[in-house]
Write a protein that holds these residues in place. Sequence first.
Motif, short mmCIF file in Angstrom:
data_model
loop_
_atom_site.label_atom_id
_atom_site.label_comp_id
_atom_site.label_asym_id
_atom_site.label_seq_id
_atom_site.Cartn_x
_atom_site.Cartn_y
_atom_site.Cartn_z
N THR A 55 52.11 49.23 -0.70
CA THR A 55 53.01 49.23 -1.54
C THR A 55 53.21 47.92 -2.60
N ASP A 56 53.26 47.96 -3.91
CA ASP A 56 53.50 47.01 -4.78
C ASP A 56 55.04 46.68 -4.90
N PRO A 57 55.24 45.59 -4.67
CA PRO A 57 56.53 45.18 -4.86
C PRO A 57 57.35 45.66 -5.93
N SER A 58 56.76 45.60 -7.07
CA SER A 58 57.17 46.27 -8.28
C SER A 58 57.73 47.94 -8.23
N ASP A 59 57.09 48.44 -7.19
CA ASP A 59 57.47 49.98 -6.93
C ASP A 59 58.64 50.21 -6.19
N VAL A 60 59.22 49.07 -5.70
CA VAL A 60 60.46 49.04 -4.88
C VAL A 60 61.61 48.10 -5.07
N PHE A 61 61.30 47.26 -6.05
CA PHE A 61 62.44 46.50 -6.55
C PHE A 61 63.37 47.18 -7.25
N GLY A 62 64.55 47.07 -7.09
CA GLY A 62 65.57 47.80 -7.90
C GLY A 62 66.03 48.99 -7.36
N MET A 63 65.41 49.65 -6.11
CA MET A 63 65.43 50.98 -5.73
C MET A 63 67.05 51.16 -5.28
N LEU A 64 67.78 50.46 -4.59
CA LEU A 64 68.94 50.75 -4.27
C LEU A 64 69.76 50.22 -5.24
N PRO A 65 70.83 51.09 -5.58
CA PRO A 65 71.53 50.95 -6.69
C PRO A 65 72.68 49.71 -6.43
N PHE A 66 73.29 48.85 -7.35
CA PHE A 66 74.42 48.04 -7.20
C PHE A 66 75.12 47.97 -8.39
N SER A 67 76.28 47.95 -8.25
CA SER A 67 77.19 47.99 -9.50
C SER A 67 78.23 46.51 -9.00
N GLY A 68 78.41 45.73 -10.39
CA GLY A 68 79.00 44.50 -9.84
C GLY A 68 78.46 43.05 -10.57
N GLU A 69 78.87 42.17 -10.20
CA GLU A 69 78.39 41.16 -10.83
C GLU A 69 77.24 40.41 -9.92
N PRO A 70 76.17 40.15 -10.34
CA PRO A 70 74.90 39.72 -9.86
C PRO A 70 75.45 38.59 -8.65
N LYS A 71 74.86 38.59 -7.46
CA LYS A 71 75.15 37.58 -6.59
C LYS A 71 74.36 36.22 -6.83
#
Length: 91
Positions: A55-71
Motif C-alpha cells: 500500500t502506498d501511503p498516498s492511497d490511505v491518507f485522508g481516508m477517515l472523515p474529520f470535521s472541525g479545526e485541524p489539530k
Amino acid sequence: MTRAESLITTVSTKGQVILPKAVRQRREWAAGTRLIVEETAEGVLLKQAPAFAPTDPSDVFGMLPFSGEPKTLDDMEDGLLAEARRRNDRD
C-alpha cells in the motif's frame, strides 16, 4: 541442511509438490501458507506471499472523515498524554 544438500520430491498427477518437512519448519510455512511462484533461469523460486498487498501511503491518507479545526502537534500530544493517564488510572 546446508546449501550443498539436495532434497528430492515428486510432482503428482495433479501438479502438486510436497516440500520436505525440514524446509517447511525452517521457513515456518504451515498448512495454508500462500507462496509466490517465480520461474527463473535456474528453476523455480518459492517465496512466501505477503499477508497484505503493498500500500502506498498516498492511497490511505485522508481516508477517515474529520470535521472541525485541524489539530496541532501540541493538541495531539495532550490527547495521547490524557489517554495514557486514563489507562494507567484503571490499574
